[in-house]
Motif scaffolding. Sequence first.
Motif, PDB file in Angstrom:
ATOM      1  N   LYS A 119      11.281   4.932   9.915  1.00  0.00           N
ATOM      2  CA  LYS A 119      11.993   4.368   8.760  1.00  0.00           C
ATOM      3  C   LYS A 119      11.031   3.914   7.666  1.00  0.00           C
ATOM      4  CE  LYS A 119      15.330   0.725   7.567  1.00  0.00           C
ATOM      5  NZ  LYS A 119      16.154  -0.386   8.105  1.00  0.00           N
ATOM      6  N   ARG A 120       9.914   3.302   8.061  1.00  0.00           N
ATOM      7  CA  ARG A 120       9.032   2.672   7.075  1.00  0.00           C
ATOM      8  C   ARG A 120       7.910   3.579   6.572  1.00  0.00           C
ATOM      9  NH1 ARG A 120       7.457  -3.304   8.748  1.00  0.00           N
ATOM     10  NH2 ARG A 120       6.995  -3.349   6.499  1.00  0.00           N
ATOM     11  N   ILE A 121       7.585   4.646   7.321  1.00  0.00           N
ATOM     12  CA  ILE A 121       6.605   5.625   6.838  1.00  0.00           C
ATOM     13  C   ILE A 121       7.345   6.959   6.754  1.00  0.00           C
ATOM     14  CG2 ILE A 121       4.338   6.692   7.180  1.00  0.00           C
ATOM     15  CD1 ILE A 121       3.535   4.334   8.889  1.00  0.00           C
ATOM     16  N   GLU A 122       7.883   7.238   5.609  1.00  0.00           N
ATOM     17  CA  GLU A 122       8.776   8.381   5.436  1.00  0.00           C
ATOM     18  C   GLU A 122       8.080   9.703   5.752  1.00  0.00           C
ATOM     19  OE1 GLU A 122      11.722  10.344   2.037  1.00  0.00           O
ATOM     20  OE2 GLU A 122      10.593   8.500   1.622  1.00  0.00           O
ATOM     21  N   GLY A 123       8.719  10.499   6.612  1.00  0.00           N
ATOM     22  CA  GLY A 123       8.212  11.829   6.910  1.00  0.00           C
ATOM     23  C   GLY A 123       7.161  11.891   7.998  1.00  0.00           C
ATOM     24  N   ILE A 124       6.797  10.752   8.588  1.00  0.00           N
ATOM     25  CA  ILE A 124       5.752  10.780   9.619  1.00  0.00           C
ATOM     26  C   ILE A 124       6.284  11.425  10.902  1.00  0.00           C
ATOM     27  CG2 ILE A 124       6.221   8.498  10.626  1.00  0.00           C
ATOM     28  CD1 ILE A 124       3.140   8.165  10.850  1.00  0.00           C
ATOM     29  N   ARG A 125       5.430  12.245  11.531  1.00  0.00           N
ATOM     30  CA  ARG A 125       5.741  12.856  12.822  1.00  0.00           C
ATOM     31  C   ARG A 125       4.764  12.280  13.841  1.00  0.00           C
ATOM     32  NH1 ARG A 125       4.818  18.628  12.673  1.00  0.00           N
ATOM     33  NH2 ARG A 125       6.513  18.962  14.155  1.00  0.00           N
ATOM     34  N   TYR A 166       0.825  -1.205   0.000  1.00  0.00           N
ATOM     35  CA  TYR A 166       0.000   0.000   0.000  1.00  0.00           C
ATOM     36  C   TYR A 166       0.860   1.256   0.000  1.00  0.00           C
ATOM     37  CZ  TYR A 166      -3.928  -3.049   1.116  1.00  0.00           C
ATOM     38  OH  TYR A 166      -4.897  -4.038   1.075  1.00  0.00           O
ATOM     39  N   ASP A 167       0.314   2.301  -0.612  1.00  0.00           N
ATOM     40  CA  ASP A 167       0.968   3.608  -0.618  1.00  0.00           C
ATOM     41  C   ASP A 167       0.495   4.389   0.607  1.00  0.00           C
ATOM     42  OD1 ASP A 167       2.047   6.077  -1.051  1.00  0.00           O
ATOM     43  OD2 ASP A 167       0.968   6.502  -2.920  1.00  0.00           O
ATOM     44  N   LEU A 168       1.356   4.504   1.589  1.00  0.00           N
ATOM     45  CA  LEU A 168       1.038   5.213   2.826  1.00  0.00           C
ATOM     46  C   LEU A 168       1.767   6.560   2.897  1.00  0.00           C
ATOM     47  CD1 LEU A 168       1.321   2.220   5.355  1.00  0.00           C
ATOM     48  CD2 LEU A 168      -0.653   2.914   3.981  1.00  0.00           C
ATOM     49  N   GLY A 169       2.261   7.037   1.762  1.00  0.00           N
ATOM     50  CA  GLY A 169       3.097   8.228   1.725  1.00  0.00           C
ATOM     51  C   GLY A 169       2.407   9.505   2.160  1.00  0.00           C
ATOM     52  N   SER A 170       1.058   9.541   2.103  1.00  0.00           N
ATOM     53  CA  SER A 170       0.334  10.755   2.513  1.00  0.00           C
ATOM     54  C   SER A 170       0.291  10.914   4.025  1.00  0.00           C
ATOM     55  CB  SER A 170      -1.103  10.717   1.979  1.00  0.00           C
ATOM     56  OG  SER A 170      -1.810   9.606   2.536  1.00  0.00           O
ATOM     57  N   LEU A 171       0.548   9.822   4.757  1.00  0.00           N
ATOM     58  CA  LEU A 171       0.409   9.825   6.218  1.00  0.00           C
ATOM     59  C   LEU A 171       1.603  10.537   6.853  1.00  0.00           C
ATOM     60  CD1 LEU A 171      -1.564   8.718   8.397  1.00  0.00           C
ATOM     61  CD2 LEU A 171      -0.034   6.757   8.621  1.00  0.00           C
ATOM     62  N   LYS A 172       1.389  11.783   7.257  1.00  0.00           N
ATOM     63  CA  LYS A 172       2.473  12.594   7.814  1.00  0.00           C
ATOM     64  C   LYS A 172       2.346  12.827   9.311  1.00  0.00           C
ATOM     65  CE  LYS A 172       4.358  13.002   3.811  1.00  0.00           C
ATOM     66  NZ  LYS A 172       5.573  12.178   3.529  1.00  0.00           N
ATOM     67  N   LYS A 173       1.182  12.503   9.882  1.00  0.00           N
ATOM     68  CA  LYS A 173       0.956  12.742  11.310  1.00  0.00           C
ATOM     69  C   LYS A 173       0.425  11.473  11.966  1.00  0.00           C
ATOM     70  CE  LYS A 173      -0.329  17.542  10.335  1.00  0.00           C
ATOM     71  NZ  LYS A 173      -1.401  18.561  10.431  1.00  0.00           N
ATOM     72  N   GLY A 174       1.088  11.039  12.994  1.00  0.00           N
ATOM     73  CA  GLY A 174       0.641   9.867  13.741  1.00  0.00           C
ATOM     74  C   GLY A 174       0.569  10.204  15.213  1.00  0.00           C
ATOM     75  N   ALA A 175      -0.400   9.631  15.890  1.00  0.00           N
ATOM     76  CA  ALA A 175      -0.546   9.867  17.331  1.00  0.00           C
ATOM     77  C   ALA A 175      -0.785   8.539  18.017  1.00  0.00           C
ATOM     78  CB  ALA A 175      -1.690  10.836  17.611  1.00  0.00           C
ATOM     79  N   TYR A 176      -0.385   8.488  19.281  1.00  0.00           N
ATOM     80  CA  TYR A 176      -0.633   7.282  20.062  1.00  0.00           C
ATOM     81  C   TYR A 176      -0.915   7.693  21.493  1.00  0.00           C
ATOM     82  CZ  TYR A 176       4.300   7.736  21.560  1.00  0.00           C
ATOM     83  OH  TYR A 176       5.493   8.191  22.065  1.00  0.00           O
TER      84      TYR A 176
END
Length: 543
Positions: A325-331, A300-310
Amino acid sequence: MGEDIFNELNRENIERLHERYNRLNRFVIADFVRRSAYRYPDKPAIIFRDKRYTYRELEDATNKFANALLDLGLGRFERVAVLAHNTHHQAISWFGILKAGGVMVPINYLLRGRDISYCINHSESTVFVVEDDLFNLVSDVLEEMPPVKRFLWSKIGGKTAKPEGWHDFDELVRRYPADRPDINLDIHDVVQFSYTSGTEALPKAVMLTNQSLIAEYTSAITTGGLDPEDIVINALPLYHCAQQHVFFTPMIWLGGTNILLYDANVKGIFENIQKYKATQLFCPPTVWIGILRDPDFDKYDLGSLKKGAYGAAKMPPEVLLELAKRIEGIRLWNHYGQTELSPSHTILQPEDQMRKPGSAGQGELNTETALLDDDDNIITKPGGVEEIGCRGPHIMLGYFKDQEKTENAFRGGWFHTGDLGVLDEDRYVEVVDRKKDTVKTGGENVSSLGVEEAIYKNKNVEEVAVIGLPHEKWIEAVTAIVVPREEAKGKLTEEEIIETCKKELAPFKVPKRVIIVDSLPKTPTGKLLKRTMREIYKDFYRG
């Protein structure tokens, strides 16, 4: 004579002015959809499966539902319970209930039977919205809900037929006008009861107001990196405070787009990120780990995902590194809080994730955070373990029908979280343990007492202690440590205890494992030493 209210400034005249000009200058969640519809009328507000509502359409639908509730006889501050997955009906219910002057009671669909009827009866809900796919959870206890005057049927695709006498949700929305209800609303109004298990077997109803939630939304937006261009995947259930109040509703206020997922399966998350070019996702660490371990990740193309929260648990540093490393650019942002705080309290920013792994960060924009000793004195010295306290407008109004627990939680001018924390030299907080005897498993709070009471129904049990132990998938796994009665020693099995629990408890509360022992560690006065047990068995699930 009426103009005298302009000539003298006092509490009574201020309240009369607020009443007179309520529809002009109020600040309430019920108006969020309309304000975003003004700015972004044709922008998608919510998407659920093949249902897509622009902000203009969502404003009309929520007004129609509000008018339907009023025609059904909903009174001011009466409660409306909603048992639903993340659907368009759930979203319409939330804003429609508020527009009608009611109070929403979201029901955890992992509960069943009498666990649900308790929440309905305790909250005195007069209207109950039930999704067709979840009807089996309450079908046996409908006669045990005397406060409910009207049942509404939310048809999402299940095969169960609408019971006789129930109102069809979609038909109600179609029948009523889209005019804005003429109801005076106030920032101090209670708008939601959220049930939280805490340390007791019976859940408590947390009363959340427009003020507490809007203050929290402001914090979530300013410190959590949200903006109107975000497309948010709502994978966790909206009955959960975190998904509803840290992401879903703030995004409605901002004018972003919310994708509603029926459940949090990894394939659905992948597909929707790719399909809608989603920019933001919130999950507990267990789900993020599941995403990384899924064999289809690279398809899958997950490149749009730039913001992650937990939230709900600490993220292992090695998982943080792998995500980067695996989701480039995610913060990534870590939110810590609880239902009573609407729910977010502190936040760890992206730049601090690897600098301070395991930390819960610092208080958000509208909260103060402190460590409190047993006499409620503020502790500023780094390194000591003390209870985490919170002060600020995020805090609940109180527990419905429970003044004693409210006053205990609010003692000393702070909200007492029941969590134990440590301050570092930069005044960042790390959560290290809980005073409250709960297990947080996969993002759900489980009362140890409730599980213990269920296990004691097995007549072969002499003593039991339920604790949470570290687990790769669940972060904490509900684990029962059981001492058999003398006549059952050598006969009582783990399987028997688990079967007892399955009959009494919701599935997420059932222990993952049962440890059978000869005795439990105790203090000289007979108090169970659960911290000792957690230390003894900390590697139990590691092989």
